[in-house]
Design an enzyme around this catalytic site. Structure first.
Site, short mmCIF file in Angstrom:
data_model
loop_
_atom_site.label_atom_id
_atom_site.label_comp_id
_atom_site.label_asym_id
_atom_site.label_seq_id
_atom_site.Cartn_x
_atom_site.Cartn_y
_atom_site.Cartn_z
N TYR A 61 -6.39 8.25 1.99
CA TYR A 61 -5.76 7.02 2.51
C TYR A 61 -6.80 6.19 3.28
CZ TYR A 61 -3.07 3.98 5.60
OH TYR A 61 -2.59 2.88 6.29
N LYS A 69 -8.32 2.40 2.43
CA LYS A 69 -8.21 1.22 3.30
C LYS A 69 -9.60 0.65 3.60
CE LYS A 69 -4.61 -0.10 4.48
NZ LYS A 69 -3.57 -0.87 3.74
N ALA A 127 0.84 -1.20 0.00
CA ALA A 127 0.00 0.00 0.00
C ALA A 127 0.87 1.23 0.00
CB ALA A 127 -0.89 0.02 1.25
P1 NAD Z 1 5.68 0.68 4.11
O1 NAD Z 1 5.52 1.81 3.16
O2 NAD Z 1 6.98 0.53 4.82
O3 NAD Z 1 5.33 -0.71 3.38
C1 NAD Z 1 4.48 -0.81 2.28
C2 NAD Z 1 5.22 -1.60 1.22
O4 NAD Z 1 4.36 -1.75 0.07
C3 NAD Z 1 6.50 -0.91 0.73
O5 NAD Z 1 7.60 -1.79 0.85
C4 NAD Z 1 6.21 -0.57 -0.74
O6 NAD Z 1 7.37 -0.65 -1.54
C5 NAD Z 1 5.18 -1.62 -1.08
N1 NAD Z 1 4.30 -1.23 -2.20
C6 NAD Z 1 3.71 -0.04 -2.40
N2 NAD Z 1 3.00 -0.06 -3.55
C7 NAD Z 1 3.15 -1.32 -4.07
C8 NAD Z 1 2.66 -1.95 -5.23
N3 NAD Z 1 1.87 -1.30 -6.11
N4 NAD Z 1 3.00 -3.24 -5.47
C9 NAD Z 1 3.81 -3.91 -4.59
N5 NAD Z 1 4.31 -3.35 -3.46
C10 NAD Z 1 3.97 -2.06 -3.21
O7 NAD Z 1 4.48 0.79 5.18
P2 NAD Z 1 4.18 -0.08 6.49
O8 NAD Z 1 4.11 0.88 7.60
O9 NAD Z 1 5.06 -1.26 6.56
O10 NAD Z 1 2.67 -0.54 6.17
C11 NAD Z 1 2.34 -1.86 5.77
C12 NAD Z 1 0.83 -2.00 5.74
O11 NAD Z 1 0.29 -1.75 7.04
C13 NAD Z 1 0.14 -1.00 4.80
O12 NAD Z 1 -0.93 -1.67 4.14
C14 NAD Z 1 -0.41 0.05 5.74
O13 NAD Z 1 -1.56 0.67 5.19
C15 NAD Z 1 -0.73 -0.77 6.95
N6 NAD Z 1 -0.74 0.03 8.18
C16 NAD Z 1 0.43 0.55 8.67
C17 NAD Z 1 0.39 1.31 9.83
C18 NAD Z 1 1.63 1.92 10.43
O14 NAD Z 1 1.51 2.65 11.41
N7 NAD Z 1 2.82 1.64 9.91
C19 NAD Z 1 -0.83 1.55 10.48
C20 NAD Z 1 -1.99 1.02 9.92
C21 NAD Z 1 -1.93 0.25 8.79
#
Ligand code: NAD
Length: 308
Positions: free
Chosen positions: A139, A143, A73
């Site tokens: 965003y 989601k 994402a």
């Molecule tokens: P992050 O940006 O580190 O990880 C997301 C990964 O998705 C990245 O490695 C990116 O390269 C990859 N990506 C993006 N677009 C892509 C595509 N089209 N095809 C393939 N890969 C793609 O973020 P994170 O914090 O590790 O978040 C991971 C998940 O958890 C996300 O879905 C995010 O919405 C969710 N989330 C995170 C948090 C937080 O606080 N970190 C909170 C709620 C939800």
């Protein structure tokens, strides 16, 4: 078990892959590396660079997989305000493409990394899963749409689904991009060099900060827990921390002083967002174990961004 993690080269994905590998599982990762770092993955992981919308690639990667973690994402709330179409493309269309590819693959379960941001502005400070979502950013909308697609398509094609609404995760490996950086690593970096932190408004915005190891524990449990099909489950600590309190905590743990700059030019977002954790306790037997001060201390000690 055999897992596919989409977005597995990102902050949460790398930590999840390490945990699964340490427990003897087979892990494939698909990531386009738009924000991820494949070199941070353990060598045992089968890494494929690619887009989550590339169905033929996903078909191949889904072969013999028991459970998919869908993490791919774009993840910045303020960035989504500037680029809503891109957020819709990756977070919504990407999810639909993945679910379509899963139709014939025989995967038993998909765990979606959803977000507490879906709740938006609510009357109660503590938010439970039955509340009507009130998203305030593209965003959050993306989601929510992803949750709905995962659950609806899962139901149509008999794939087990669970959405974990993760609150504000922090921990080692979280990137600090030059713009729209997540608050905790950004503040730590500034405070460690006795620099300044920008506080929007009065600094009273309250969030539920959860340490990454606790998030990983919840994700691991969600792969096999019984009786959670089609469920939406909050993953937070149940403890709220204001921005002012966060700065003070970092100052205490880091033993450095921050210069606080107050800015009224940008909104600090939703005022309060704290997870109701009862469903996570009852359905996943999950409770976050790490306090904020413990998590901040671990982060400052172990993240190379701060130790080097
Ligand atoms: P992050 O940006 O580190 O990880 C997301 C990964 O998705 C990245 O490695 C990116 O390269 C990859 N990506 C993006 N677009 C892509 C595509 N089209 N095809 C393939 N890969 C793609 O973020 P994170 O914090 O590790 O978040 C991971 C998940 O958890 C996300 O879905 C995010 O919405 C969710 N989330 C995170 C948090 C937080 O606080 N970190 C909170 C709620 C939800």
């Amino acid at each position: 078990m055999r897992f596919l993690i989409t977005g597995g080269a990102g902050f949460i994905g790398v930590a999840l892959a390490k945990s699964l590998i340490n427990n003897g599982h087979t892990v494939r990762v698909l990531d386009d590396l738009s924000a991820g770092h494949a070199e941070r993955l353990p060598v045992e992981v089968h890494f494929t660079r690619g887009d989550v919308e590339d169905k033929p690639k996903i078909w191949r990667l889904l072969n013999n997989v028991d459970c998919v973690y869908h993490l791919a994402a774009r993840v910045s709330v303020p960035e989504s305000v500037l680029y809503p179409r891109e957020y819709n493309q990756t977070n919504v269309s990407g999810t639909v493409a993945l679910m379509e590819a899963m139709r014939d693959a025989g995967v038993k379960r998909v765990v979606l990394a959803s977000s507490g941001a879906i709740y938006g502005e609510q009357k109660s400070a503590i938010v439970h899963e039955e509340l009507l979502p009130n998203p305030t950013s593209p965003y959050a909308v993306s989601k929510l749409a992803a949750e709905n697609y995962v659950h609806t398509i899962g139901k149509l094609w008999n794939i087990e689904t669970v959405s974990l609404r993760i609150f504000n995760a922090y921990g080692s490996g979280q990137a600090i991009p030059p713009i729209h950086a997540p608050v905790i690593p950004n503040f730590i970096r500034q405070i460690l060099k006795n620099g300044s932190v920008v506080i929007y408004g009065k600094g009273e915005q309250i969030r539920d900060y959860i340490y990454v190891d606790d998030v990983i524990q919840a994700l691991v449990i969600a792969a096999t827990a019984e009786g959670i099909n089609r469920q939406i489950i909050n993953i937070g600590t149940g403890v709220g921390t204001s921005i002012n309190e966060l700065v003070s905590s970092i100052e205490t743990v880091a033993q450095c002083k921050a210069q606080r700059i107050i800015s009224n030019s940008v909104s600090g977002g939703v005022t309060t967002l704290i997870a109701d954790t009862r469903r996570a306790q009852s359905m996943l037997n999950f409770t976050a174990k790490t306090s904020l001060s413990e998590g901040l201390a671990l982060l400052i000690k172990h993240d190379p961004q701060f130790t080097n």
